[in-house]
Design a protein around this motif. Structure first.
Motif, PDB file in Angstrom:
ATOM      1  N   GLU A 246      17.647 -10.223  29.650  1.00 25.45           N
ATOM      2  CA  GLU A 246      16.745 -10.112  28.307  1.00 25.45           C
ATOM      3  C   GLU A 246      17.796  -9.328  27.715  1.00 25.45           C
ATOM      4  OE1 GLU A 246      13.341  -9.249  25.024  1.00 25.45           O
ATOM      5  OE2 GLU A 246      12.937 -10.112  26.542  1.00 25.45           O
ATOM      6  N   LEU A 247      18.266  -8.393  27.740  1.00 31.34           N
ATOM      7  CA  LEU A 247      19.341  -7.503  27.544  1.00 31.34           C
ATOM      8  C   LEU A 247      21.169  -8.367  27.342  1.00 31.34           C
ATOM      9  CD1 LEU A 247      18.698  -3.694  28.768  1.00 31.34           C
ATOM     10  CD2 LEU A 247      17.979  -5.753  26.638  1.00 31.34           C
ATOM     11  N   ASN A 252      34.669  -8.901  28.135  1.00 36.89           N
ATOM     12  CA  ASN A 252      35.367  -9.420  28.457  1.00 36.89           C
ATOM     13  C   ASN A 252      35.259 -11.131  29.143  1.00 36.89           C
ATOM     14  OD1 ASN A 252      37.528  -7.903  26.875  1.00 36.89           O
ATOM     15  ND2 ASN A 252      38.464  -7.195  29.058  1.00 36.89           N
ATOM     16  N   ASN A 253      36.123 -11.594  29.804  1.00 38.57           N
ATOM     17  CA  ASN A 253      35.786 -13.111  30.199  1.00 38.57           C
ATOM     18  C   ASN A 253      35.302 -11.861  31.967  1.00 38.57           C
ATOM     19  OD1 ASN A 253      37.840 -12.774  31.510  1.00 38.57           O
ATOM     20  ND2 ASN A 253      39.342 -13.510  30.179  1.00 38.57           N
ATOM     21  N   THR A 254      35.415 -13.285  33.148  1.00 40.64           N
ATOM     22  CA  THR A 254      34.732 -13.291  34.110  1.00 40.64           C
ATOM     23  C   THR A 254      35.582 -13.127  34.931  1.00 40.64           C
ATOM     24  OG1 THR A 254      34.386 -15.334  34.426  1.00 40.64           O
ATOM     25  CG2 THR A 254      32.477 -14.573  33.772  1.00 40.64           C
ATOM     26  N   THR A 255      37.121 -12.711  35.061  1.00 40.75           N
ATOM     27  CA  THR A 255      37.950 -12.788  35.459  1.00 40.75           C
ATOM     28  C   THR A 255      38.838 -10.573  35.472  1.00 40.75           C
ATOM     29  OG1 THR A 255      39.670 -13.025  34.157  1.00 40.75           O
ATOM     30  CG2 THR A 255      39.044 -14.628  34.987  1.00 40.75           C
ATOM     31  N   SER A 256      37.508 -10.887  34.138  1.00 32.86           N
ATOM     32  CA  SER A 256      38.262  -8.927  34.001  1.00 32.86           C
ATOM     33  C   SER A 256      38.180  -7.913  34.983  1.00 32.86           C
ATOM     34  CB  SER A 256      39.003  -8.708  32.751  1.00 32.86           C
ATOM     35  OG  SER A 256      36.838  -8.783  31.957  1.00 32.86           O
ATOM     36  N   ARG A 274      21.722 -10.792  30.388  1.00 29.66           N
ATOM     37  CA  ARG A 274      22.731 -11.667  30.189  1.00 29.66           C
ATOM     38  C   ARG A 274      24.352 -11.746  29.602  1.00 29.66           C
ATOM     39  NH1 ARG A 274      22.638 -14.837  24.698  1.00 29.66           N
ATOM     40  NH2 ARG A 274      20.498 -13.379  24.830  1.00 29.66           N
ATOM     41  N   HIS A 275      25.190 -12.014  29.734  1.00 29.22           N
ATOM     42  CA  HIS A 275      26.976 -11.482  29.862  1.00 29.22           C
ATOM     43  C   HIS A 275      26.871 -12.004  27.809  1.00 29.22           C
ATOM     44  CE1 HIS A 275      31.555 -12.704  30.279  1.00 29.22           C
ATOM     45  NE2 HIS A 275      31.118 -10.927  29.473  1.00 29.22           N
ATOM     46  N   ILE A 276      27.822 -11.488  27.599  1.00 31.60           N
ATOM     47  CA  ILE A 276      28.490 -12.402  26.135  1.00 31.60           C
ATOM     48  C   ILE A 276      30.059 -11.918  26.247  1.00 31.60           C
ATOM     49  CG2 ILE A 276      28.106 -12.621  23.464  1.00 31.60           C
ATOM     50  CD1 ILE A 276      25.368 -12.907  24.757  1.00 31.60           C
ATOM     51  N   ARG A 285      26.506  -7.123  17.732  1.00 27.69           N
ATOM     52  CA  ARG A 285      25.865  -8.615  18.414  1.00 27.69           C
ATOM     53  C   ARG A 285      25.333  -8.542  19.803  1.00 27.69           C
ATOM     54  NH1 ARG A 285      29.934 -10.968  15.356  1.00 27.69           N
ATOM     55  NH2 ARG A 285      30.731 -11.591  17.077  1.00 27.69           N
ATOM     56  N   ILE A 286      25.506  -7.001  20.553  1.00 25.58           N
ATOM     57  CA  ILE A 286      24.929  -7.471  21.660  1.00 25.58           C
ATOM     58  C   ILE A 286      24.567  -6.043  22.026  1.00 25.58           C
ATOM     59  CG2 ILE A 286      26.934  -8.853  22.898  1.00 25.58           C
ATOM     60  CD1 ILE A 286      28.844  -6.458  22.621  1.00 25.58           C
ATOM     61  N   ASP A 287      23.591  -6.330  22.786  1.00 28.43           N
ATOM     62  CA  ASP A 287      22.665  -4.600  23.513  1.00 28.43           C
ATOM     63  C   ASP A 287      23.717  -3.480  24.000  1.00 28.43           C
ATOM     64  OD1 ASP A 287      20.098  -5.354  22.351  1.00 28.43           O
ATOM     65  OD2 ASP A 287      20.270  -6.784  24.288  1.00 28.43           O
ATOM     66  N   LEU A 288      24.651  -3.903  25.083  1.00 29.42           N
ATOM     67  CA  LEU A 288      25.311  -2.789  25.526  1.00 29.42           C
ATOM     68  C   LEU A 288      26.929  -3.207  25.540  1.00 29.42           C
ATOM     69  CD1 LEU A 288      23.568  -2.764  29.109  1.00 29.42           C
ATOM     70  CD2 LEU A 288      23.580  -0.999  26.533  1.00 29.42           C
ATOM     71  N   LEU A 289      27.539  -2.470  25.258  1.00 33.12           N
ATOM     72  CA  LEU A 289      29.044  -3.285  25.697  1.00 33.12           C
ATOM     73  C   LEU A 289      30.049  -2.128  26.874  1.00 33.12           C
ATOM     74  CD1 LEU A 289      31.908  -4.184  24.593  1.00 33.12           C
ATOM     75  CD2 LEU A 289      32.059  -2.762  22.781  1.00 33.12           C
ATOM     76  N   PHE A 290      30.592  -2.718  27.322  1.00 33.10           N
ATOM     77  CA  PHE A 290      31.401  -1.856  28.515  1.00 33.10           C
ATOM     78  C   PHE A 290      33.097  -2.111  28.241  1.00 33.10           C
ATOM     79  CE2 PHE A 290      28.243  -2.943  30.417  1.00 33.10           C
ATOM     80  CZ  PHE A 290      27.678  -2.627  32.250  1.00 33.10           C
ATOM     81  N   GLY A 291      33.500  -1.061  27.707  1.00 31.38           N
ATOM     82  CA  GLY A 291      35.242  -1.209  27.641  1.00 31.38           C
ATOM     83  C   GLY A 291      35.539   0.233  27.425  1.00 31.38           C
ATOM     84  N   GLN A 292      37.314   0.238  27.297  1.00 33.50           N
ATOM     85  CA  GLN A 292      38.099   1.201  28.120  1.00 33.50           C
ATOM     86  C   GLN A 292      37.777   1.780  26.412  1.00 33.50           C
ATOM     87  OE1 GLN A 292      41.163  -1.588  29.339  1.00 33.50           O
ATOM     88  NE2 GLN A 292      41.563   0.524  30.024  1.00 33.50           N
ATOM     89  N   TRP A 293      37.810   3.513  26.872  1.00 35.21           N
ATOM     90  CA  TRP A 293      37.520   4.153  26.006  1.00 35.21           C
ATOM     91  C   TRP A 293      38.696   3.976  24.738  1.00 35.21           C
ATOM     92  CZ3 TRP A 293      40.742   9.291  25.119  1.00 35.21           C
ATOM     93  CH2 TRP A 293      39.833   9.938  24.271  1.00 35.21           C
ATOM     94  N   SER A 294      39.633   4.214  25.301  1.00 42.51           N
ATOM     95  CA  SER A 294      41.423   4.340  24.257  1.00 42.51           C
ATOM     96  C   SER A 294      41.417   2.843  23.521  1.00 42.51           C
ATOM     97  CB  SER A 294      41.963   4.313  25.445  1.00 42.51           C
ATOM     98  OG  SER A 294      42.476   3.223  26.441  1.00 42.51           O
ATOM     99  N   GLY A 295      39.934   2.026  23.499  1.00 44.12           N
ATOM    100  CA  GLY A 295      40.264   1.019  23.196  1.00 44.12           C
ATOM    101  C   GLY A 295      38.940  -0.108  22.337  1.00 44.12           C
ATOM    102  N   VAL A 296      38.353   0.604  22.389  1.00 45.55           N
ATOM    103  CA  VAL A 296      36.452   0.294  21.465  1.00 45.55           C
ATOM    104  C   VAL A 296      36.495   1.130  20.850  1.00 45.55           C
ATOM    105  CG1 VAL A 296      37.015  -1.798  23.407  1.00 45.55           C
ATOM    106  CG2 VAL A 296      35.482   0.853  23.808  1.00 45.55           C
ATOM    107  N   ASP A 297      36.404   2.866  21.100  1.00 41.17           N
ATOM    108  CA  ASP A 297      35.788   4.134  20.400  1.00 41.17           C
ATOM    109  C   ASP A 297      35.778   2.807  18.979  1.00 41.17           C
ATOM    110  OD1 ASP A 297      37.809   6.752  20.614  1.00 41.17           O
ATOM    111  OD2 ASP A 297      38.154   4.678  20.306  1.00 41.17           O
TER     112      ASP A 297
END
Length: 410
Positions: A246-247, A252-256, A274-276, A285-297
Motif C-alpha cells: 500500500e505504501l 528511479n527505474n528498476t535498473t538503478s 509499491r514502486h513509483i 505524490r509518494i510516501d517515501l523517496l530514495f535519493g542521494q542527499w546532494s541531489g534531492v534535498d
C-alpha cells in the motif's frame, strides 16, 4: 567569483541533436528521466534551467553569495559537425553570453567557445568574440578525442598567447569511453561483455548514503521527525508491515542503484511497498523517496518531505541528526560507491601510481571536508581494496537482481 559555471543557448541543444553524428545525442536518460547529452552511449552531461536563464542564474548567485560568474559552454562544446556547423554553434553561444554580460555588466563575464578543429575559423571567431567582450577562451580536456597538443590546433594557440588570454580547460570524458564500456552503467543484457572484464580497479574515491525521505505526518501523530535510534523509520516499517503493497516509494527505474537498495531494505525489513518510478520533483505524490542527499534535498524541501534515515551503517557527518537505517535494522549498510578505473591493459605499475596519488589526496583534511559537503564519505586504499568492494557489491546486488528477475530497460 565562480569560474566554473556553464551557459548554453537552446539553439545549441537543437544543433547537437541534429548534427551530433554517431557519437553525440541529446535524449532522455532512463536512469533519471531527465534530458541528457550522451557520448558514445554513456550519460555525459545533464543541462539545468539556470544554464539558459540569466535571471535565474543571478538569483542562484545571490543565494550562494557569488559576486561574479565567468560563464562558459559545457561539454561537448562545439566540437561536432562541419566547419560551418561548428562555427554556427560557437556563435549561437558566444552571442548570448555577450548579451548576458551587457545585461549584468557587474555580475557576468564569459569565456569564448571556438571551432578548434578548423583553425582559421577559430582564430576569426576569437577576434570577433574579443570585440564583444570575451574574457578568455574555454576548451575541453581533449577536442573530439584529440589532445590539445595536436598539430591541428597549433595555429590557434599563438593567437591566444599574443593577447595574453586565460584559457579555461573544462574536464570532459576521456578518449576510449566506448572501448571501456562506460555506456553499460546499469544492468547489461545476458550474453554481452561484462564491463568489469575491460576495466582495472584503481582506487575507491568515496561512497555516499542514499537518503530516505518521508511525507510529513506519515505514520501518524508524533512521527513528523525521526526520533532517537531511528524510531521514525521503525514506525514506517511497522506501517508497511500492516499495509503490504500500500505504501508507495520512489527510486528511479528498476535498473538503478536506488531501486536495488530500496529492494534490499524491504527484504531486510520483511515488508513490501509499491514502486513509483521517480524522475523529478514527484515527492508530493509518494510516501517515501530514495535519493542521494546532494541531489534531492533541495527538490523535496518545498514539498515538506522530511529526512527519515540514511542507508549507511553509520550516520552521515553532514546530517548528524538523521538516523542510519542500521539503528533500526542492524547490519544494513548500503552506500553508492564510486572510484577510479583504468583500462584493463593499463600497466600495473601505472595503476599503483594512480592509486597511491589518489589515496594521498583523499587523506587531506580539506578534500575530505569538501567530499563530505557533497554527500560522500572519503575512501581511498588500493586496487585490491576497491576490487574487493566491487566483488561484495556485485554479489549482494546480483542476488536481488536474480531474485526479482530484473532485465535492462530501454
Amino acid at each position: 567569483m565562480d569560474v566554473h559555471t556553464h551557459m548554453f543557448s537552446p539553439r545549441w541543444l537543437e544543433m547537437l541533436a541534429q548534427h551530433g553524428g554517431p557519437h553525440l545525442s541529446y535524449r532522455t536518460n532512463p536512469a533519471s528521466g531527465k534530458m541528457c547529452i550522451f557520448k558514445d552511449g554513456a550519460p555525459f552531461m545533464t543541462p539545468t534551467p539556470a544554464m539558459s536563464d540569466d535571471d535565474l542564474r543571478i538569483r542562484r548567485m545571490d543565494e550562494a553569495g557569488v559576486d561574479v560568474a565567468i560563464v562558459s559552454l559545457t561539454c561537448p562544446n562545439v566540437f561536432f559537425g562541419s566547419g560551418e556547423i561548428s562555427l554556427a554553434a560557437a556563435r549561437d553561444n558566444n552571442d548570448p553570453m555577450a548579451e548576458a554580460q551587457s545585461r549584468y555588466p557587474d555580475r557576468i563575464r564569459w569565456f569564448a567557445s571556438l571551432p578548434w578543429q578548423f583553425a582559421e575559423l577559430a582564430v576569426a571567431e576569437l577576434q570577433r568574440s574579443l570585440s564583444q567582450g570575451a574574457s578568455g577562451v574555454v576548451v575541453l580536456g581533449n577536442i573530439a578525442g584529440q589532445p590539445l597538443t595536436d598539430p591541428l590546433f597549433a595555429p590557434v594557440w599563438p593567437a591566444i598567447d599574443d593577447r595574453a588570454l586565460p584559457v579555461f580547460i573544462q574536464p570532459t570524458a576521456p578518449p576510449g569511453v566506448a572501448a571501456m564500456g562506460m555506456d553499460q552503467s546499469h544492468l547489461t543484457p545476458p550474453g554481452t561483455v561484462d564491463p568489469m572484464e575491460r576495466l582495472a580497479p584503481v582506487v575507491q574515491l568515496g561512497s555516499g548514503p542514499l537518503v530516505i525521505f518521508a511525507q510529513p505526518g506519515l505514520g501518524g501523530p508524533g512521527s513528523d521527525r525521526p526520533g532517537p535510534g531511528g524510531a521514525g523509520l521503525a514506525t514506517v516499517i511497522a506501517l508497511a508491515r500492516a499495509r503490504p503493497d500500500e505504501l508507495t516509494y520512489g527510486a528511479n527505474n528498476t535498473t538503478s542503484a536506488h531501486y536495488l537498495i530500496s529492494q534490499l531494505l524491504q527484504r531486510h525489513a520483511g515488508i513490501r511497498m509499491r514502486h513509483i518510478p521517480y524522475a523529478g520533483t514527484a515527492a508530493g505524490r509518494i510516501d517515501l523517496l530514495f535519493g542521494q542527499w546532494s541531489g534531492v534535498d533541495t527538490e523535496t524541501a518545498a514539498s515538506g518531505a522530511r529526512l527519515l534515515a540514511v542507508t549507511t551503517a553509520r550516520r552521515f557527518p553532514a546530517l548528524p541528526a538523521v538516523p542510519a537505517v542500521a539503528e533500526t535494522l542492524p547490519g544494513f549498510d548500503q552506500a553508492v560507491s564510486y572510484g577510479l578505473m583504468a583500462h584493463e591493459q593499463t600497466p600495473p605499475r601505472l595503476v599503483a601510481l594512480l592509486a597511491a596519488a589518489a589515496d594521498g589526496a583523499l587523506r587531506q583534511p580539506d578534500l575530505q571536508e569538501r567530499l563530505i559537503g557533497t554527500g560522500s564519505f572519503p575512501a581511498g586504499g588500493g586496487p585490491a581494496d576497491f576490487a574487493a568492494l566491487i566483488g561484495r557489491q556485485r554479489e549482494g546486488l546480483g542476488e536481488v537482481i536474480r531474485a526479482l528477475n530484473l532485465r535492462p530497460e530501454g
